[in-house]
Scaffold this active site. Structure first.
Site, PDB file in Angstrom:
ATOM      1  N   LYS A  41       0.981  -1.359   0.043  1.00 40.78           N
ATOM      2  CA  LYS A  41      -0.038   0.084   0.062  1.00 40.78           C
ATOM      3  C   LYS A  41       0.712   1.350   0.148  1.00 40.78           C
ATOM      4  O   LYS A  41       0.560   2.349   0.756  1.00 40.78           O
ATOM      5  CB  LYS A  41      -0.983  -0.003   1.219  1.00 40.78           C
ATOM      6  CG  LYS A  41      -1.992  -1.382   1.223  1.00 40.78           C
ATOM      7  CD  LYS A  41      -2.770  -1.091   2.223  1.00 40.78           C
ATOM      8  CE  LYS A  41      -3.970  -2.217   2.469  1.00 40.78           C
ATOM      9  NZ  LYS A  41      -4.363  -2.678   1.230  1.00 40.78           N
ATOM     10  N   CYS A  42       1.854   1.271  -0.657  1.00 37.07           N
ATOM     11  CA  CYS A  42       2.938   2.139  -0.663  1.00 37.07           C
ATOM     12  C   CYS A  42       2.714   3.066  -2.169  1.00 37.07           C
ATOM     13  O   CYS A  42       2.376   2.309  -3.148  1.00 37.07           O
ATOM     14  CB  CYS A  42       4.099   1.728  -0.863  1.00 37.07           C
ATOM     15  SG  CYS A  42       5.706   2.887  -0.649  1.00 37.07           S
TER      16      CYS A  42
END
Length: 168
Positions: A41-42
């Protein structure tokens, strides 16, 4: 520094595989390995695609990418092992091996990263991992030969040249 005074390398470190059991880093002796702390989730998560292409392109020449999930940077890898594996496979077609989720910085830093962080990148940075997707290239003898910043794309000329120098 890439070996400790006992003569061991990063490939001698014990770490589990994402799906359980030993990741057996010793199996990579004689191969080149790009170790990358990864997160789902970057903003840099799309690098999974480039890592997979790099893995596929050079696998037959004795190269692999090794993903090491880490949740230390703004909680960007919150999933379970199963969720991480499913996300990587379904979203990016990842086939390269992955380890258990570990800490790469701080008191709980995994022993793999205790060894890796002593190596300097081309700008002279050593020490703590700066963010998700920091990359370490391991030579066929198990020593660290290069360190790349998180923003360095897996298929950048710099990374590709370093990999090709090891698999040629």
């Amino acid at each position: 520094m890439t070996t400790d005074n006992s003569g061991t390398t990063v490939l001698d470190v014990d770490i589990d595989a994402l799906q359980g059991g030993s990741a057996d880093l010793g199996q990579y002796q004689g191969k080149a390995v790009l170790i990358v702390n990864v997160a789902s989730k970057c903003g840099l998560t799309p690098q999974y695609a480039g890592l997979e292409r790099l893995h596929e392109q050079y696998a037959a020449q004795g190269f692999t990418v090794l993903g090491v999930p880490c949740n230390q940077f703004m909680g960007q890898e919150p999933g379970t092992s199963e969720e991480i594996a499913e996300f990587c496979s379904a979203t990016y077609g990842v086939t390269f091996p992955m380890t258990e989720k570990v800490d790469v910085n701080g008191e709980g830093r995994h022993s793999l990263y205790e060894r890796l962080v002593t190596f300097e990148d081309s700008e002279g940075h050593s020490g703590d991992i700066r963010w998700n997707f920091e990359k370490f290239l391991i030579g066929r003898d198990g020593t660290v030969v290069a360190r790349f910043s998180p923003q360095t794309e897996p298929e950048s000329a710099e990374v590709v040249a370093a990999v090709e120098s090891l698999v040629a």
